[in-house]
Design an enzyme around this catalytic site. Structure first.
Site, PDB file in Angstrom:
ATOM      1  N   ASP A   1       0.810  -1.219   0.000  1.00 23.43           N
ATOM      2  CA  ASP A   1       0.000   0.000   0.000  1.00 23.43           C
ATOM      3  C   ASP A   1       0.844   1.269   0.000  1.00 23.43           C
ATOM      4  OD1 ASP A   1      -2.168  -1.811   0.334  1.00 23.43           O
ATOM      5  OD2 ASP A   1      -1.919  -1.729   2.510  1.00 23.43           O
TER       6      ASP A   1
ATOM      7  N   GLU B   1     -11.115   0.039  -3.642  1.00 24.27           N
ATOM      8  CA  GLU B   1     -10.415   0.465  -2.432  1.00 24.27           C
ATOM      9  C   GLU B   1      -9.195   1.297  -2.803  1.00 24.27           C
ATOM     10  OE1 GLU B   1      -9.605  -3.356  -0.731  1.00 24.27           O
ATOM     11  OE2 GLU B   1      -7.873  -3.713  -2.009  1.00 24.27           O
TER      12      GLU B   1
END
Length: 511
Positions: free
Chosen positions: A14, A179
């Site tokens: 991420d 997301e």
């Protein structure tokens, strides 16, 4: 000249990046490891040096388990941004189920106490500072609370209070789990970058744009603009990207991906940080990599490649603080470790909890970042009571780990090799061992780990093996990667015997 991916090996998922002048700063998820949110600096987007952690105090990062519905809790998907001389990092702490942000005047810190955002039911939060002074909070809608997609609201950055209701601004292209959103303003367009398909083999990056920050967003005709799905490429599950304009005007994307072991198609190093160039179409749409594919090697173009930070191979614990490569598992007990109790050694005091529990064991480890490597540590440990134990573990989570350790059993000091794979738990081998010191070694390949010990006379003995696949994400679950760690435990009682580790050696091999 080409550079190679991943630019951050091992468990660094991420990624989010920002630029300040000629400097780049990057953060990644840290989940239940403490300190939290590793932060890196670079001059060229390729060579990164860890300059510390963002969340260094328990008040910033409480990790005490309140529930056990997932093996990976803690910090999910931080975003870093710089605005008017100040750094901001926003993230979700799944352990407390709170979105929050912290700020600092310098990337090295110190970072503020968390500002909690109440009344916002989203995850993977991101910040966007618009030209008119408005600040937007963009995040993914929690599953089960209405339609899946991307939520957005205006935020008062001083107080952390929402100044508008959150609304769904885009549902994505139809892939599962939209997301990791990021909002940008480029050439009078608002671009919304999103990950879809789940952080697995079907992962991908999609994008939409609008003339208004709140939509209506139109999808790019080239979506997905990055995905390695249904290919034999080395890097898989590419997604969760962040765009950055380099100082020379070129565009780039950092994103996560994992490298599966070819023969098993599972992965155990975790999701890693990668970099790929971004090209813009005449219609103003970006495409990442080579026609939407990410390769191990890409042309660095005009990026000023330099000398990478030297690998820290040997830690001799002769400083008064740990280097940034080291982590605890959850918030450490204050009396569980010391760098001063024995000069030139790390001392661990075993707690009542073990590696199998949901509390914080005496545990200090670093990421496995290479398929082929060797780690070793010199441990001095004389267990006094039954169950006192210390050694070296390969750790994915409390349900999946291997260890070579020393303990006291039936009044005898022994070495043991143990494997824990879900509900299957077995001590594979035991050997009586009376010396106070021992060198514990793990040699890793892509397929297995070989555990050895070396006696004080220099004689090395192979003690056991364990498959890498049984500690993989596909078997163990969760969102992390493997750690090599020194640990100690009293297995139900606080240990009376300290364990001293005089060094830790990590020798990378050929990939």
């Amino acid at each position: 000249m080409n550079y190679k991916n991943p630019v951050l090996k091992g468990f660094h998922p991420d990624p989010s990046v920002c630029k300040v002048g000629g400097d780049y700063y990057l953060v990644t998820s840290s989940f239940e490891y403490f300190p939290g949110i590793p932060i890196f600096h670079s001059k060229n987007l390729v060579d990164w040096e860890q300059i510390g952690h963002v969340l260094t105090r328990e008040s910033q990062l409480p990790l005490k388990r309140l529930h056990s519905y997932t093996v990976s809790q803690g910090i999910y998907a931080p975003t870093i941004r710089h605005h008017k001389g100040r750094f901001y990092i926003i993230a979700l702490n799944v352990t407390t189920q709170k979105n929050f942000y912290v700020w600092a005047d310098r990337a090295e810190g110190p970072w503020s106490e968390p500002v909690t955002i109440d009344g916002f039911a989203g995850f993977d939060p991101s910040l966007f500072f618009d030209d008119d002074g408005k600040v937007y909070l963009t995040a993914s809608a929690f599953p089960g609370f209405g339609p899946e997609g991307i939520l957005q609201a205006e935020l008062d950055i001083e107080s952390g209070q929402l100044v508008s209701e959150s609304k769904l601004i885009w549902e994505g292209t139809g892939g599962s789990s939209p997301e990791g959103p990021h909002l940008y303003k480029i050439n009078d367009w608002y671009y919304l970058l999103v990950a879809e398909g789940g952080t697995e083999y079907g992962h991908m990056v999609t994008i939409a744009r609008s003339r208004n920050a709140n939509g209506q967003f139109e999808s790019s005709p080239d979506n997905p603009i990055l995905s390695n799905r249904s290919t034999k490429l080395t890097i898989q599950a590419t997604g969760h990207a962040d765009l950055i304009e380099a100082t020379d005007g070129s565009w780039w994307a950092v994103f996560l991906g994992f490298r599966p072991v070819k023969s098993t198609k599972v992965h155990h190093l975790g999701r890693e940080t990668n970099l790929a160039p971004v090209e813009w179409s005449e219609e103003g749409w970006p495409i990442i990599g080579e026609n939407g594919r990410a390769k191990v090697e890409h042309d660095s173009k005009l990026l000023p490649l330099g000398n990478p930070t030297p690998w820290q191979q040997k830690e001799e614990f002769d400083n008064d603080s740990l280097s940034p490569v080291w982590n605890f598992y959850r918030n450490p007990q204050k009396n569980s470790w010391s760098l001063t109790e024995k000069k030139g050694a790390l001392t661990l005091h075993g707690q009542a909890c073990s590696l199998n529990d949901l509390e914080s064991p005496a545990f200090i480890g670093r990421r496995q970042q290479h398929f082929n490597c060797e780690v070793s540590t010199l441990m001095e440990f004389i267990p006094r009571n039954e169950g006192e134990e210390a050694g070296l573990t390969i750790f994915m989570n409390e349900n999946h780990h291997y260890e070579i350790a020393k303990t006291l059993k039936d009044g005898k000091s022994i070495l043991l090799f143990r494997r824990c794979v879900g509900s299957l738990w077995k001590v594979e081998k035991e050997l009586e061992y009376d010396d106070s010191s021992v060198v514990l070694t793990v040699k890793a390949t892509a397929m297995d780990f070989a555990f050895s010990f070396t006696k004080t006379n220099g004689e090395m003995e192979l003690f056991g093996r364990g498959e890498t696949s049984l500690l993989s994400t596909q078997v163990a679950g969760g969102f992390t990667g493997l750690y090599f760690a020194m640990y100690a435990t009293g297995n139900g009682k606080v240990s009376t015997a300290p364990a001293h580790f005089e060094y830790f050696d990590y020798i990378p091999g050929d990939e």
